[in-house]
Write an enzyme that holds these catalytic residues in place. Structure first.
Site, short mmCIF file in Angstrom:
data_model
loop_
_atom_site.label_atom_id
_atom_site.label_comp_id
_atom_site.label_asym_id
_atom_site.label_seq_id
_atom_site.Cartn_x
_atom_site.Cartn_y
_atom_site.Cartn_z
N ASP A 129 3.84 -7.30 -0.02
CA ASP A 129 4.00 -6.85 1.37
C ASP A 129 4.09 -8.04 2.33
OD1 ASP A 129 4.19 -4.09 1.93
OD2 ASP A 129 2.08 -3.78 1.41
N LYS A 155 9.11 4.67 -3.35
CA LYS A 155 8.92 3.32 -3.90
C LYS A 155 8.79 3.37 -5.41
CE LYS A 155 6.81 1.49 0.35
NZ LYS A 155 5.61 1.09 1.09
N GLN A 164 -0.77 1.03 0.24
CA GLN A 164 -0.04 1.73 1.31
C GLN A 164 -0.95 1.94 2.51
OE1 GLN A 164 3.21 2.42 1.13
NE2 GLN A 164 3.33 3.46 3.10
N1 GUN Z 1 3.04 1.63 5.75
C1 GUN Z 1 4.19 1.67 6.45
N2 GUN Z 1 5.00 0.65 6.07
C2 GUN Z 1 4.35 -0.04 5.12
C3 GUN Z 1 4.65 -1.19 4.33
O1 GUN Z 1 5.72 -1.80 4.44
N3 GUN Z 1 3.70 -1.56 3.44
C4 GUN Z 1 2.52 -0.91 3.31
N4 GUN Z 1 1.64 -1.38 2.41
N5 GUN Z 1 2.20 0.16 4.02
C5 GUN Z 1 3.11 0.59 4.91
#
Ligand code: GUN
Length: 308
Positions: A124, A54, A98
């Site tokens: 998100d 990311k 995350q």
């Molecule tokens: N963990 C797995 N997928 C995601 C996501 O799309 N966003 C976040 N914040 N954590 C994750």
């Protein structure tokens, strides 16, 4: 039949390229790039990889990405204080914490953190305000993985309206929002989970089957109608050599990749499904790159909305 592979890398690259002019225009207008704060707590190996990807994709697209790390020993209060600081910052247009959080933070910690993020910065789409808007079909910031799946279908010419979509998994992050987005596109939607009787039989009635359960190779050929589209959202690291050899066979490139790294990310869909499905997303290189592309799009959208 051998399924058409839906190339998530290529589709994500298209979306990221289409976001570039918007990022450049915002940067010129605002005198700063769109800013994304990413919070990583602890040292979950899978999360490390996702977050690294990311950060890189954000930087490559011209965003300012601020990675904030907290140790696994951090308290929920420490994390909430960091979120409050990012909420108050003018430079952070988007905030992503995350998940999963360390188990020591306690049950319900992730929801408390998502609840604390400013809904206008919630790239998100996990804040209850944004979830509510999603259900009503008027979300500004939609969860990245499900909206990425819709992009894969659209950009691969796979019709959604009038089709039967079956979603296996009812997580807040993927299953539930996925079902909502498919419903808004006029699919008939069935949501399945661990208590669903005859799961293979229900799944095999799908035109579009979405597997989002986090159980490696769980969805076998008996779950899939000939010619169906299968979207594999699973990404489970597997470190048992025997499992990899059974799935992919001795001498396969996947087993060779496992030998090199000692572990391999495996999707929810069994490799033999490729003989039955009409179209299929690979793991890796399917849904994963879309999740990141949609995060960048959401960050730009959040920045533009905040600058109004
Ligand atoms: N963990 C797995 N997928 C995601 C996501 O799309 N966003 C976040 N914040 N954590 C994750």
């Amino acid at each position: 039949m051998t399924a058409r592979l839906l190339d998530g890398q290529a589709i994500a690259a298209e979306i990221r390229a289409s976001a570039l002019p918007g990022v450049q225009a915002f940067t010129a207008r605002a005198g700063r790039p769109p800013g994304l704060g990413i919070v990583l707590v602890g040292d979950n190996p899978a999360s490390e990889v996702y977050v690294r990807n990311k950060v890189k994709a954000g930087n490559d697209t011209g965003l300012w990405v601020d990675l904030q790390r907290l140790p696994a020993t951090a308290s929920l209060d420490d994390l909430l204080a960091l979120v409050a600081r990012l909420n108050a910052s003018d430079r952070h247009d988007g905030i992503l914490v995350q998940s999963p959080l360390p188990a020591a933070m306690g049950k319900g910690a992730a929801q408390r953190v998502f609840d604390a993020i400013d809904p206008d910065k919630d790239v998100d789409g996990f804040h209850p305000v944004n979830v509510g808007k999603l259900v009503q079909g008027r979300a500004h910031l939609k969860p990245c993985t499900p909206s990425g799946v819709i992009e894969i279908l659209d950009r691969s010419g796979i019709a959604i309206a009038g089709r039967h979509a079956v979603v296996i998994g009812r997580s807040e992050i993927v299953g539930k929002p996925m079902a909502m987005l498919l419903l808004q596109r006029d699919a008939t939607v069935t949501i399945c989970h661990s208590k669903t009787p005859d799961l293979p039989g229900v799944a095999a009635r799908a035109d579009i089957l979405i597997a989002a359960i986090g159980r490696p190779a769980f969805v076998g050929p008996s779950f899939v109608a000939p010619g169906a589209t299968v979207i594999d959202v699973g990404t489970t690291p597997v470190s048992d050599r025997g499992v990899i050899e059974r799935l992919y066979g001795a001498g396969s490139p996947r087993l060779a990749a496992f030998e090199k790294r000692g572990s391999l990310v495996v999707g929810d869909v069994h490799p033999k499904v490729a003989d039955v499905a009409g179209a299929l997303t690979p793991v890796p290189g399917g849904v994963g790159p879309l999740t990141i592309a949609m995060l960048l799009k959401n960050t730009l959208a959040a920045a533009e909305a905040r600058a109004l």
